[in-house]
Design a protein around this motif. Structure first.
Motif, PDB file in Angstrom:
ATOM      1  N   THR A 155       0.822  -1.204   0.000  1.00  0.00           N
ATOM      2  CA  THR A 155       0.000   0.000   0.000  1.00  0.00           C
ATOM      3  C   THR A 155       0.861   1.261   0.000  1.00  0.00           C
ATOM      4  OG1 THR A 155      -1.726  -1.195   1.209  1.00  0.00           O
ATOM      5  CG2 THR A 155      -1.850   1.208   1.217  1.00  0.00           C
TER       6      THR A 155
ATOM      7  N   MET B   2      -5.986  -0.426  -6.691  1.00  0.00           N
ATOM      8  CA  MET B   2      -5.746  -0.975  -5.358  1.00  0.00           C
ATOM      9  C   MET B   2      -7.000  -0.851  -4.487  1.00  0.00           C
ATOM     10  SD  MET B   2      -3.019   0.235  -2.450  1.00  0.00           S
ATOM     11  CE  MET B   2      -3.807   1.827  -2.281  1.00  0.00           C
TER      12      MET B   2
ATOM     13  N   PHE C 245      -8.951  -4.041  -2.980  1.00  0.00           N
ATOM     14  CA  PHE C 245      -9.094  -4.186  -1.537  1.00  0.00           C
ATOM     15  C   PHE C 245     -10.565  -4.133  -1.115  1.00  0.00           C
ATOM     16  CE2 PHE C 245      -4.517  -2.601  -0.660  1.00  0.00           C
ATOM     17  CZ  PHE C 245      -4.037  -3.832  -1.050  1.00  0.00           C
TER      18      PHE C 245
END
Length: 160
Positions: free
Chosen positions: A124, A140, A144
């Motif tokens: 991250t 991302m 997630f």
């Protein structure tokens, strides 16, 4: 043969290898998951690959943004953008390490283990601070979101 002919031949060779490597990686991954393989070895190897990509990105921030760019065919970055590591652009770097993380996450899940939080935070932070790519950040966040939904099981999303 003059030096420009050699340079063109090298660019053609690197381009062909680049396109061919996508095929080889896909076939290799398919056969890897279809065989009985040593999870621990593969997991360690892929984790080291992730660390290697991130380490090169850190070196590019600290030493020189053009460090190791001779390995890639073209590099599209500028001072206003993030680093590329071994990718052609920062967005590809961020997306690449995200997919490496997903493979690590999946291998841990196959073994019944949880992925170490340090790897999650490292990926991250690398996507946000090294790649500095809004495309990578959005990908991302979407990944997630699907992985950490309590009403969905991530194993249902990534079934082979």
């Amino acid at each position: 043969m003059c030096s420009s002919d050699l340079e063109i031949d090298l660019l053609v060779f690197r381009s062909i290898i680049g396109y061919f490597s996508v095929f080889l990686i896909s076939i290799g991954t398919y056969f890897l998951f279809k065989s009985n393989f040593d999870y621990d070895f593969i997991l360690r190897f892929i984790t080291y690959v992730l660390y290697f990509w991130i380490a090169i990105g850190i070196l590019q921030v600290i030493v020189d943004p053009n460090l190791f760019t001779f390995f890639i065919n073209r590099s599209t970055s500028s001072d206003a953008r993030g680093v590329t590591s071994l990718a052609v652009e920062p967005a590809y770097f961020g997306t690449h390490i995200l997919f490496i993380y997903l493979l690590i996450w999946y291998l841990h899940k196959l073994k019944g283990n949880k992925t170490p939080k340090t790897i999650f935070f490292l990926v991250t932070a690398s996507i946000i601070f090294l790649s500095q790519s809004m495309t990578s950040i959005l990908v991302m966040l979407m990944v997630f979101f699907f992985l950490f939904q309590s009403s969905w099981r991530a194993s249902d999303i990534f079934k082979f």
